[in-house]
Design a protein around this motif. Structure first.
Motif, PDB file in Angstrom:
ATOM      1  N   ARG A  38      38.785  52.621  42.022  1.00  0.00           N
ATOM      2  CA  ARG A  38      38.569  51.801  40.727  1.00  0.00           C
ATOM      3  C   ARG A  38      36.906  51.626  40.746  1.00  0.00           C
ATOM      4  NH1 ARG A  38      38.063  47.055  38.752  1.00  0.00           N
ATOM      5  NH2 ARG A  38      38.168  46.746  36.393  1.00  0.00           N
TER       6      ARG A  38
ATOM      7  N   LEU B 143      43.760  48.011  46.941  1.00  0.00           N
ATOM      8  CA  LEU B 143      43.683  46.533  46.188  1.00  0.00           C
ATOM      9  C   LEU B 143      44.288  46.546  44.791  1.00  0.00           C
ATOM     10  CD1 LEU B 143      40.299  45.486  47.587  1.00  0.00           C
ATOM     11  CD2 LEU B 143      42.681  44.527  48.314  1.00  0.00           C
ATOM     12  N   VAL B 144      43.984  47.539  44.244  1.00  0.00           N
ATOM     13  CA  VAL B 144      44.364  48.049  42.766  1.00  0.00           C
ATOM     14  C   VAL B 144      45.834  47.939  42.721  1.00  0.00           C
ATOM     15  CG1 VAL B 144      43.861  49.128  40.763  1.00  0.00           C
ATOM     16  CG2 VAL B 144      42.069  48.907  42.380  1.00  0.00           C
TER      17      VAL B 144
ATOM     18  N   GLU C  60      34.084  40.260  37.549  1.00  0.00           N
ATOM     19  CA  GLU C  60      35.269  40.660  36.576  1.00  0.00           C
ATOM     20  C   GLU C  60      36.185  39.786  36.225  1.00  0.00           C
ATOM     21  OE1 GLU C  60      35.794  45.399  36.166  1.00  0.00           O
ATOM     22  OE2 GLU C  60      36.178  44.675  38.119  1.00  0.00           O
TER      23      GLU C  60
ATOM     24  N   LEU D 209      45.113  32.079  31.641  1.00  0.00           N
ATOM     25  CA  LEU D 209      43.564  32.268  31.124  1.00  0.00           C
ATOM     26  C   LEU D 209      43.713  32.326  29.670  1.00  0.00           C
ATOM     27  CD1 LEU D 209      42.314  34.455  33.848  1.00  0.00           C
ATOM     28  CD2 LEU D 209      42.106  31.838  33.579  1.00  0.00           C
TER      29      LEU D 209
ATOM     30  N   ALA E 244      48.675  35.150  35.736  1.00  0.00           N
ATOM     31  CA  ALA E 244      47.330  34.581  35.620  1.00  0.00           C
ATOM     32  C   ALA E 244      46.590  34.916  34.239  1.00  0.00           C
ATOM     33  CB  ALA E 244      46.619  35.281  36.782  1.00  0.00           C
TER      34      ALA E 244
ATOM     35  N   ARG F 233      37.107  30.670  38.145  1.00  0.00           N
ATOM     36  CA  ARG F 233      37.590  31.374  37.202  1.00  0.00           C
ATOM     37  C   ARG F 233      38.216  30.302  36.038  1.00  0.00           C
ATOM     38  NH1 ARG F 233      42.873  35.548  38.039  1.00  0.00           N
ATOM     39  NH2 ARG F 233      43.825  33.225  38.310  1.00  0.00           N
TER      40      ARG F 233
ATOM     41  N   GLY G 130      40.367  40.753  45.880  1.00  0.00           N
ATOM     42  CA  GLY G 130      41.473  41.093  46.958  1.00  0.00           C
ATOM     43  C   GLY G 130      40.942  41.009  48.284  1.00  0.00           C
TER      44      GLY G 130
ATOM     45  N   VAL H 126      31.685  45.846  35.258  1.00  0.00           N
ATOM     46  CA  VAL H 126      30.365  45.257  34.992  1.00  0.00           C
ATOM     47  C   VAL H 126      29.987  44.698  36.651  1.00  0.00           C
ATOM     48  CG1 VAL H 126      31.800  42.925  34.787  1.00  0.00           C
ATOM     49  CG2 VAL H 126      29.388  43.052  34.162  1.00  0.00           C
TER      50      VAL H 126
ATOM     51  N   GLU I  84      46.977  43.864  36.647  1.00  0.00           N
ATOM     52  CA  GLU I  84      47.016  43.293  38.037  1.00  0.00           C
ATOM     53  C   GLU I  84      47.735  41.824  38.188  1.00  0.00           C
ATOM     54  OE1 GLU I  84      44.536  43.946  40.558  1.00  0.00           O
ATOM     55  OE2 GLU I  84      44.335  45.735  39.457  1.00  0.00           O
ATOM     56  N   ASP I  85      47.732  41.033  37.077  1.00  0.00           N
ATOM     57  CA  ASP I  85      48.651  39.907  37.139  1.00  0.00           C
ATOM     58  C   ASP I  85      48.976  39.277  35.893  1.00  0.00           C
ATOM     59  OD1 ASP I  85      49.813  37.402  37.535  1.00  0.00           O
ATOM     60  OD2 ASP I  85      48.746  37.093  39.431  1.00  0.00           O
TER      61      ASP I  85
ATOM     62  N   VAL J  95      37.121  38.057  32.893  1.00  0.00           N
ATOM     63  CA  VAL J  95      38.529  38.044  32.028  1.00  0.00           C
ATOM     64  C   VAL J  95      38.722  36.557  31.616  1.00  0.00           C
ATOM     65  CG1 VAL J  95      40.991  38.336  32.478  1.00  0.00           C
ATOM     66  CG2 VAL J  95      39.328  39.845  33.597  1.00  0.00           C
ATOM     67  N   ALA J  96      38.387  35.577  32.274  1.00  0.00           N
ATOM     68  CA  ALA J  96      38.714  34.162  32.079  1.00  0.00           C
ATOM     69  C   ALA J  96      37.911  33.915  30.912  1.00  0.00           C
ATOM     70  CB  ALA J  96      38.165  33.338  33.104  1.00  0.00           C
TER      71      ALA J  96
ATOM     72  N   ILE K 131      36.249  50.110  44.114  1.00  0.00           N
ATOM     73  CA  ILE K 131      37.330  49.369  44.809  1.00  0.00           C
ATOM     74  C   ILE K 131      38.511  50.203  45.267  1.00  0.00           C
ATOM     75  CG2 ILE K 131      39.059  47.306  44.332  1.00  0.00           C
ATOM     76  CD1 ILE K 131      36.852  46.443  41.853  1.00  0.00           C
TER      77      ILE K 131
ATOM     78  N   ARG L 199      46.444  33.393  42.423  1.00  0.00           N
ATOM     79  CA  ARG L 199      46.844  34.586  41.566  1.00  0.00           C
ATOM     80  C   ARG L 199      45.385  35.036  41.064  1.00  0.00           C
ATOM     81  NH1 ARG L 199      51.428  35.952  39.704  1.00  0.00           N
ATOM     82  NH2 ARG L 199      53.339  35.077  40.400  1.00  0.00           N
ATOM     83  N   LEU L 200      44.592  35.756  41.752  1.00  0.00           N
ATOM     84  CA  LEU L 200      43.593  36.435  41.279  1.00  0.00           C
ATOM     85  C   LEU L 200      43.879  37.788  40.627  1.00  0.00           C
ATOM     86  CD1 LEU L 200      40.942  35.111  43.890  1.00  0.00           C
ATOM     87  CD2 LEU L 200      41.085  34.646  41.647  1.00  0.00           C
ATOM     88  N   PHE L 201      42.990  38.423  40.193  1.00  0.00           N
ATOM     89  CA  PHE L 201      43.179  39.698  39.986  1.00  0.00           C
ATOM     90  C   PHE L 201      42.650  40.557  41.222  1.00  0.00           C
ATOM     91  CE2 PHE L 201      42.364  37.868  35.736  1.00  0.00           C
ATOM     92  CZ  PHE L 201      43.835  37.701  35.304  1.00  0.00           C
ATOM     93  N   PRO L 202      43.442  41.013  42.139  1.00  0.00           N
ATOM     94  CA  PRO L 202      42.939  41.458  43.403  1.00  0.00           C
ATOM     95  C   PRO L 202      42.128  42.737  43.156  1.00  0.00           C
ATOM     96  CG  PRO L 202      45.243  41.684  43.239  1.00  0.00           C
ATOM     97  CD  PRO L 202      44.782  40.989  42.128  1.00  0.00           C
ATOM     98  N   GLY L 203      42.148  43.663  42.265  1.00  0.00           N
ATOM     99  CA  GLY L 203      41.908  44.887  41.958  1.00  0.00           C
ATOM    100  C   GLY L 203      40.387  44.848  41.339  1.00  0.00           C
ATOM    101  N   MET L 204      40.052  43.525  40.818  1.00  0.00           N
ATOM    102  CA  MET L 204      38.870  43.685  40.014  1.00  0.00           C
ATOM    103  C   MET L 204      37.650  42.689  40.841  1.00  0.00           C
ATOM    104  SD  MET L 204      40.755  42.698  36.399  1.00  0.00           S
ATOM    105  CE  MET L 204      39.734  43.407  35.248  1.00  0.00           C
ATOM    106  N   THR L 205      36.689  42.839  40.570  1.00  0.00           N
ATOM    107  CA  THR L 205      35.510  42.300  41.357  1.00  0.00           C
ATOM    108  C   THR L 205      35.312  40.664  40.856  1.00  0.00           C
ATOM    109  OG1 THR L 205      33.786  42.524  39.808  1.00  0.00           O
ATOM    110  CG2 THR L 205      34.159  44.207  41.228  1.00  0.00           C
TER     111      THR L 205
ATOM    112  N   ALA M  59      35.523  43.160  45.442  1.00  0.00           N
ATOM    113  CA  ALA M  59      36.927  43.107  44.820  1.00  0.00           C
ATOM    114  C   ALA M  59      37.393  41.717  45.145  1.00  0.00           C
ATOM    115  CB  ALA M  59      37.711  44.190  45.398  1.00  0.00           C
TER     116      ALA M  59
END
Lengths: 277, 446
Positions: free
Chosen positions: B424, B440-441, A106, B319, B315, A176, A162, B428, B311-312, A110-111, B436, A97-103, A160
């Motif tokens: 997107r 994927l988003v 990133e 966190l 998750a 993460r 994802g 950072v 996104e999730d 978030v963590a 992106i 469960r990553l945030f696929p649309g974020m690098t 990304a």
């Protein structure tokens, strides 16, 4: 440093309607050790994980976490997000469960949400871009870079999540979790879907997390080569109860464990039980 | 059904059947049949009330035939176009990646160019009141779009009742200024705060809702606010609304003719255009404030948490992110910008009534956000320009305007299903900011 075990489960029971997924389970995970939780499919391992990390509220029982400084938390009473925020328990998921649309970077930023939230003065200081915020942001980026290097993903920092390969996503999820600065790291089948080389790298990574970062690890794993190689203690579950506990060597030779994994005739199992009793 | 195709034959987008003359023809016939069923009553039979009120009807088979024929030919044309563009994963990948990269490169210059042009609009079109008014209208919707973008685009929470916050802002200013005589500049932040407060109030009951359920409750919320405005006559004036809302002042200096007005103080002749230009720059400043704050917020932990939430959600909880406060801040921030826009609307119109805050407004703002590309600031601005500006542009088409408009929207959604700016931009980066792909988003779950 506190002498109490980092994690102690006392009579943990979890019922879903009429189904008892976990029945009066008790075990401890020692400080700065790797404790593996194994068992056949459907034994209730992930349910235990979800109770520890606050995704389920256990029906009864106590989950006690003790930090190095002696601070204690009864985790069944904490709100889900406080288990990471206050009790410092991080986890990964069986299906990533990553945030696929974020690098990748990133994801690691978030963590560090709670630390950054404080540094940004609940957004106000950050909105004005004061130097104290910039310093905090830079140190968060440095921390993320450290972990990206540690899991060998520094070249993919700006890609990304994802788009990463499966094995890379697994490692990024561990990175993460580590970015939250956990006291206890809970990994749900981290070696699932990895090839032999990747599994070996994972073992090395987990051993280093334990020794270099003073983090205790609780692990669910089916890959026995990983479990036997890195675990200090192994807890075996079947049908929601603990059937064995000990060092990897003891577990390997335990007839009940072998029976649970390989399956036995009813009589044979009964014979084993009687012999034990 | 046909036998398995040779490996080289083109495959239909869903990959199930080979595309051949038979396939295209079958699809065209099917479309024509559906059209026949639909149009036979809508177009084929014309009914009217006769002289003495009796039913008169006559048939129009010629028109019906031409419409069905058009659908038939159109269906074949679309299929051929698909074939010609080559087999691809789906409608979404119609645009080659080179074009997409080119667009994103151009995007870097579009935004500054657009901004400079916007600043110059009152200078260039000083004497064209119509264009200035249109500019103000477009900028109001740009601001609303950017405000809603926080909720829908970043946090992924589908809000169909955004107009409620617009109304709260407008009525806050209308009531505070007419009842207590407070100035626009005091009421503006108050309107924002009150709207944010209502945003939190809406947020609480919908925290657990997702997707369609969230959309329906927010829709209901928008209607409730409007019905309260209509029925609470003592306070809101009911359907009559509030009139005589004070015009804005330049920090206390009225933009009015006569002594003490801005024109008199500067020693220039008074012109009503002054106020229009002032309003133009006021809404531009408010919109840019919205934009600046949103861009800053995206780079702060709260903004990243919003996007992570989209996104999730599970998750996020793992966190240590407090989902409740994260969602509520998203609602509150979006509502606050809506409230600012509402206060501006009230001061520009000088008169507000519940008529202005119907569901249609919510739908329009949401369409702007979706069409622009959820989460993209530039996309939302372009979509607002296209929707509001385009609407005015086609005014000469009268009854066909809606038709043209609907068609244009369908085409844009086929061409770019994730909006004009679908990709997107990371918040950072270490080496290089790589945009992106929208594949994927996530769109969020609510």
């Amino acid at each position: 440093m506190s002498s109490a075990p980092i994690l102690a489960l006392e009579n943990l029971t979890m019922r879903f309607g009429g189904i008892v997924a976990v029945n009066a389970l008790s075990f401890t995970a020692q400080r700065q050790q790797i404790t593996a939780l194994i068992g056949p499919n459907g034994a209730g391992k992930t349910t235990v994980f979800n109770c520890i990390t606050g995704f389920y509220k256990p029906t009864s029982g106590v989950i006690r976490l003790t930090h190095d400084d002696g601070a204690q938390f009864e985790m069944q009473k904490l709100k889900d997000f406080n288990i990471s925020k206050q009790a410092k328990v991080a986890r990964t998921f069986q299906n990533i469960r990553l945030f696929p649309g974020m690098t990748a970077l990133e994801n690691l930023m978030v963590a560090q949400h709670n630390a950054l939230m404080r540094a940004s003065g609940l957004t106000l200081i950050g909105l004005l871009g004061l130097p104290s915020w910039r310093a905090a942001e830079q140190s968060a980026i440095d921390n993320a870079v450290f972990w990206l290097k540690r899991v060998g993903l520094i070249d993919r920092a700006d890609d990304a999540a994802g788009n990463l390969a499966y094995g890379d996503q697994r490692r990024l999820e561990i990175a993460r979790a580590m970015c939250t600065g956990p006291a206890l790291l809970c990994l749900d089948e981290p070696a699932a879907g990895l090839n032999a080389r990747e599994s070996a790298a994972l073992s090395e990574l987990l051993l280093s997390i334990r020794s270099d970062h003073a983090t205790s690890i609780l692990l669910i794993e089916h890959d026995m080569s990983v479990v036997m190689e890195i675990s200090d203690r192994v807890v075996v579950m079947d049908y929601g109860v603990k059937i064995a506990e000990g060092t990897p060597r003891e577990i390997r030779d335990d007839p009940k464990v072998i029976a649970a994994y390989l399956g036995t005739d009813e009589e044979e199992a009964a014979a084993v039980m009687e012999a034990e009793a | 059904m046909s036998a398995s195709p040779p490996p080289s034959s083109p495959v239909s987008p869903d990959g199930a059947e080979p595309v051949g003359a038979a396939f295209i023809l079958r699809k065209a016939v099917l479309s024509a049949l559906v059209a026949l069923g639909l149009f036979s009553l809508m177009v084929g039979v014309r009914t009217e009330a006769g002289q003495s009120g009796q039913l008169e009807y006559w048939t129009r088979f010629g028109e019906l035939a031409s419409l069905v024929g058009a659908v038939f030919v159109g269906s074949i044309a679309v299929e051929l176009l698909r074939l010609w563009l080559g087999p691809r994963g789906g409608l979404g990948s119609f645009v080659p990646s080179s074009v997409q990269n080119g667009l994103s490169a151009a995007g870097r210059y579009v935004a500054p160019a657009l901004l400079i042009f916007t600043f110059l609009v009152p200078v260039i079109f000083y004497n064209q009141r119509y264009i200035l008014d249109l500019g103000i209208l477009v900028l109001t919707y740009v601001m609303l779009g950017w405000g809603l973008n926080v909720v829908v685009g970043l946090a992924g929470l589908l809000d169909l009742g955004y107009v409620a916050f617009y109304a709260v802002g407008a009525y806050s200013y209308g009531l505070l200024s007419t009842t207590f005589g407070l100035s626009f500049w005091i009421c503006l932040p108050l309107a924002g705060i009150l709207a944010a407060f209502w945003g939190v109030l809406l947020g609480f009951p919908v925290l657990r809702l997702r997707g369609d359920y969230l959309a329906i409750v927010t829709l209901a919320f928008g209607e409730i606010i409007r019905l309260v405005l209509i029925n609470w006559q003592d306070v809101t004036g009911g359907p009559n609304g509030i009139s005589g809302i004070p015009r804005p002042t330049l920090f206390g200096i009225p933009l009015a003719p006569g002594e003490g007005g801005l024109a008199a103080m500067l020693g220039i002749p008074f012109s009503p255009t002054h106020r229009i230009v002032f309003l133009f720059y006021l809404i531009l400043a408010l919109a840019l404030l919205t934009n600046w704050v949103t861009i800053r917020l995206r780079r702060l932990p709260i903004g990243r948490a919003w996007e992570a939430l989209r996104e999730d959600e599970v998750a996020c909880r793992a966190l240590g992110i407090n989902i409740t406060t994260t969602k509520l801040t998203a609602f509150a921030t979006g509502a606050m910008f809506g409230g600012f826009a509402g206060a501006f609307f009230a001061t520009r119109q000088g008169f507000i009534s519940p008529e202005s805050f119907t569901f249609q407004e919510s739908a329009l703002v949401l369409a702007i956000v979706v069409l622009g590309g959820m989460g993209s600031q530039l996309g939302v601005a372009l979509a607002a320009l296209a929707m509001i500006g385009g609407f005015e542009l086609f005014r000469s088409l009268e009854v066909y305007r809606m038709l043209v408009f609907g068609l244009a929207m369908v085409l844009v959604m086929i061409w770019r299903p994730r909006g004009i700016v679908g990709h997107r931009a990371p918040t950072v980066f270490l080496e290089k900011s790589k945009s992106i792909s929208s594949d994927l988003v996530k769109e969020g779950h609510g």
